[in-house]
Design an enzyme around this catalytic site. Sequence first.
Site, PDB file in Angstrom:
ATOM      1  N   LYS B  77       0.840  -1.197   0.000  1.00 15.81           N
ATOM      2  CA  LYS B  77       0.000   0.000   0.000  1.00 15.81           C
ATOM      3  C   LYS B  77       0.875   1.247   0.000  1.00 15.81           C
ATOM      4  CE  LYS B  77      -3.989   1.881   2.579  1.00 15.81           C
ATOM      5  NZ  LYS B  77      -4.854   1.710   3.772  1.00 15.81           N
ATOM      6  N   SER B 157      -9.909   1.892   2.654  1.00 12.95           N
ATOM      7  CA  SER B 157      -8.958   2.652   1.862  1.00 12.95           C
ATOM      8  C   SER B 157      -7.952   1.775   1.111  1.00 12.95           C
ATOM      9  CB  SER B 157      -8.222   3.637   2.759  1.00 12.95           C
ATOM     10  OG  SER B 157      -7.371   2.953   3.658  1.00 12.95           O
ATOM     11  N   SER B 181     -10.330  -0.468   6.854  1.00  9.42           N
ATOM     12  CA  SER B 181      -9.688  -0.290   5.548  1.00  9.42           C
ATOM     13  C   SER B 181      -8.966  -1.516   4.996  1.00  9.42           C
ATOM     14  CB  SER B 181      -8.687   0.870   5.614  1.00  9.42           C
ATOM     15  OG  SER B 181      -9.355   2.089   5.573  1.00  9.42           O
TER      16      SER B 181
END
Lengths: 95, 494
Positions: B77, B157, B181
């Site tokens: 990420k 997210s 997330s």
Amino acid sequence: MAIDEATARRVAHLARIAVDEADLPALAAELSGILSFVEELEAVDVEGVEPMTAVSPMRLKRRPDAVTAGGDPAPVLANAPDAREGFFAVPKVVE
Amino acid sequence: MSDRPETIAAARAALRAGDVTAAELTAACLDAIAAAAPLNAFVHVTAEIARERAQAADALLRQGDAPAMCGVPVGIKDLFCTEGAPGQAGSRILEGFVPPYESTVTGKLRDAGAVMLGKLNMDEFAMGSSNETSVYGPAVSPWRAAGSTAPLTPGGSSGGSAAAVAAGLCPAALGTDTGGSIRQPAAFTGIVGLKPTYGRVSRWGIVAFASSLDQAGPMTRTVRDAAILLGAIAGPDPKDSTSADRPVPDFEAALSGDIRGKVIGIPREYRMDGMPDAIDALWQRGAEMLRDAGARTVDISLPHTRYALPAYYIIAPAEASSNLARYDGVRYGFRAPLAPGDGITEMYEKTRAAGFGAEVRRRVMIGTYVLSAGFYDAYYRRAQRVRTLIKRDFETAFADGVDAILTPSTPSSAFEIGALDSADPVEMYLNDIFTVTVNLAGLPGISVPAGLDGRGLPLGLQLIGRPWEEAELLDIGFALERAACFVSRPQRWW
């Protein structure tokens, strides 16, 4: 509590985020909407309840108070939008 | 290579057996990534780093006794600082930022021989549930509803991580979870997502959103892979004073699938008005599956559940407003162009106005407001006291003998990109209604893919465990995974 334009202007300034005067009413409405959502918490009886300040009960770790890094300005400045002569450069702060 | 291993466990076996080299596996993943541009999952591909690491991994594998992750390609990420590879947390304000250091977690993976393929799309500063607040534009789910070509959100997210793993671009990815997330995007894309106990995984070198809630964790195809990846990233770190000094058990070895005698709590407050029938039915079926595997289900009450989201939307923005104060146009990233005569205050204000997107600006301002003089007690302090009560609800359930709690992961399946564009921001926040309690209480939670809804889209079930009991949680998840037998894959359209 509803946020008025003056409060929205003050909050934006405290957060150091420029907001056009024309955008203040919409911002105030948005912030008010979120605040009315969180105001549901007023219904909770929190009398005598301690605030949760740590997720798991543990003693904060300690370490020797010693210099372990530093003295290497190049990587520190490498990502700066403006760096000169080994310093971060910003607009004039003091006359 | 058409028979490229799609899980960590399969890749590990093939690498150790010499059936495939890390270099071949990495090249195949890089090809898959290049062919999947429409998903917008990888936003910085680090092909050079990947090839170097793959070579080093192959050398290590030839020596034998290589760690589990050695040679396994992973996506990271964009929130993790990775030395020499761009990382901007999905934000314009970190445009051009190349971290000169490596986060503890990605450093552990690097040292274990894992191959970083690149950085994955995400909502700006991890604030969002649809990946639509990203400066890179939204990541797109590899899934489509039956009979439709409308692009769907992979969730957020960690949307890029979810899309990449679900599409088979990499066997596993790292995500982070502040309010859901990891688990919400995992549920939306039919993969496994695990948020560890707060303190299990070091936060050092991960761009901070809300420090008392953030945890990194694995996003994988299987529960076994989640156990392997968690084992590789967990453990105390002197650089993160909130990381716990606890030994890391062998999570994979704990996977027995034998959950006879376990007690699974079914919290009545999670049965929401207007919950889609498919979700309710899946939840009941999940309970049945666990009973069939020998567990006992009991109805429990977590009475403060409905206050979790409001408390979260005070605590998280408050911490964010403080954490994001560092983005001021001085030390890294973006600085707005200044007009003649502008001073340092104008520099801060213009930089932050242009560098942060709308949702981040909104949350920073809410956080600033609830921490400001005169409002601190009414908002922030009250929210922290409510947080105590939410945590206490779980403690009570666990003290009564519950081993884990079963809930839906999300209140719906994936929605179309843009569907909430004109909605109140609060509507987007409701996505996290089943996941956010877990962050507030600091507990471990896992989303396991469990079925499809009427439109053919994945749905997940969440298991919530006792603190530090990820091994037990993963084992119950393993049993659920075996019973649910979720084998659906997105049809390739990209």
